[in-house]
Design an enzyme around this catalytic site. Structure first.
Site, short mmCIF file in Angstrom:
data_model
loop_
_atom_site.label_atom_id
_atom_site.label_comp_id
_atom_site.label_asym_id
_atom_site.label_seq_id
_atom_site.Cartn_x
_atom_site.Cartn_y
_atom_site.Cartn_z
N SER A 148 -12.67 -3.38 -0.59
CA SER A 148 -12.98 -2.77 0.71
C SER A 148 -14.41 -2.27 0.75
CB SER A 148 -12.09 -1.54 0.94
OG SER A 148 -10.84 -1.91 1.40
N ARG A 207 0.86 -1.18 0.00
CA ARG A 207 0.00 0.00 0.00
C ARG A 207 0.90 1.23 0.00
NH1 ARG A 207 -2.74 3.31 4.14
NH2 ARG A 207 -4.88 3.70 3.49
N LYS A 260 -5.04 5.32 8.33
CA LYS A 260 -5.67 5.77 7.09
C LYS A 260 -6.04 7.24 7.24
CE LYS A 260 -9.27 4.41 3.85
NZ LYS A 260 -10.24 3.37 3.49
N1 TZP Z 1 -8.77 0.67 5.49
C1 TZP Z 1 -9.63 0.79 6.50
S1 TZP Z 1 -8.82 1.12 7.96
C2 TZP Z 1 -7.30 1.05 7.21
C3 TZP Z 1 -7.45 0.80 5.86
C4 TZP Z 1 -6.40 0.68 4.87
C5 TZP Z 1 -6.02 1.24 7.95
C6 TZP Z 1 -5.74 0.12 8.92
O1 TZP Z 1 -4.53 0.34 9.58
P1 TZP Z 1 -4.30 -0.10 11.10
O2 TZP Z 1 -2.97 0.52 11.48
O3 TZP Z 1 -4.21 -1.60 11.14
O4 TZP Z 1 -5.44 0.47 11.91
#
Ligand code: TZP
Ligand code: MG
Length: 216
Positions: free
Chosen positions: A110, A41, A139
């Site tokens: 997603s 990502r 995010k």
């Molecule tokens: N999509 C929804 S939450 C997220 C993504 C890419 C981030 C998740 O990161 P983390 O650090 O595991 O909370």
């Protein structure tokens, strides 16, 4: 993909913002700890840099039999020879992603609420992600927290693998699996851990029996 995908229960998201200076070495360490599913990502680098990094990581992951997906970009996933692509609500639709990566590649999507999940469940996506389950700082501009309840509701709709994402930690993993998720997608709790490989091992220790009722 006609058959239900067997998705490893731990999905490590290699977010470029949290990766160390040698991501290939890092992935080797996580694979040594047992990780078998990765996503790259990178929300900021130019496409040519994302492709270069994805190519290198894909070779490393696949040498050891791990699956490697690219976030957002089916074109780059295909060029990198990746196992598949993960698209979100602002990326190309599942059918378009499928047209680019091909029938044998993995396409994940997603979703952030029940309606999105319902729609995604009708596509030929191989797995469906839901989140953020918990608050996350990884995010930027995350959708509203959906909680475990969306996993429970989603579980009733499909037999496709459900991936939970957003604020997942080792401590919260059993609840997420008991709610009906097949797999946990983790960024910061692994990438920012003092020892990421040890953290991976801890996840893999609890995941196989996480669906069993809690012991008091
Ligand atoms: N999509 C929804 S939450 C997220 C993504 C890419 C981030 C998740 O990161 P983390 O650090 O595991 O909370
Ligand atoms: Mg996306």
């Amino acid at each position: 993909m006609a058959n239900r995908l067997a998705l490893p229960p731990l999905y490590v998201i290699l977010d470029a913002a949290l990766l160390p200076s040698d991501p290939v070495e890092f992935v080797k360490k996580l694979m040594g700890a047992g990780a078998r599913l990765f996503q790259y990502r990178n929300k900021t680098a130019p496409a040519r840099e994302v492709l270069q990094a994805a190519q290198a990581l894909n070779v490393t992951a696949r040498q050891e039999g791990a699956s490697f997906l690219v976030n957002d970009r089916p074109d780059l996933a295909r060029l990198a020879g990746a196992s598949g692509v993960h698209v979100g609500q602002d990326d190309v639709e599942v059918a378009a992603a499928r047209a680019i990566v091909g029938a044998n590649a993995i396409v994940g999507v997603s979703t952030h609420n029940f309606e999105q999940f319902q729609r995604a469940a009708e596509t030929d996506a191989d797995y469906l992600a839901v989140g953020p389950i918990f608050p996350t700082r990884t995010k930027s501009k995350p959708d509203p927290v959906v909680g475990l309840e969306l996993i429970r509701e989603a579980r009733k709709l499909t037999t496709k693998p459900i991936v939970a994402i957003g604020g997942i930690t080792l401590e919260r993993t059993a609840d997420v699996i008991r709610a009906g998720a097949d797999s946990v997608a983790v960024i910061s709790d692994i990438l920012a851990a003092k020892n990421p490989a040890t953290r991976v091992k801890q996840y893999l220790e609890i995941l196989p029996t996480a669906a069993e009722p809690a012991k008091n």
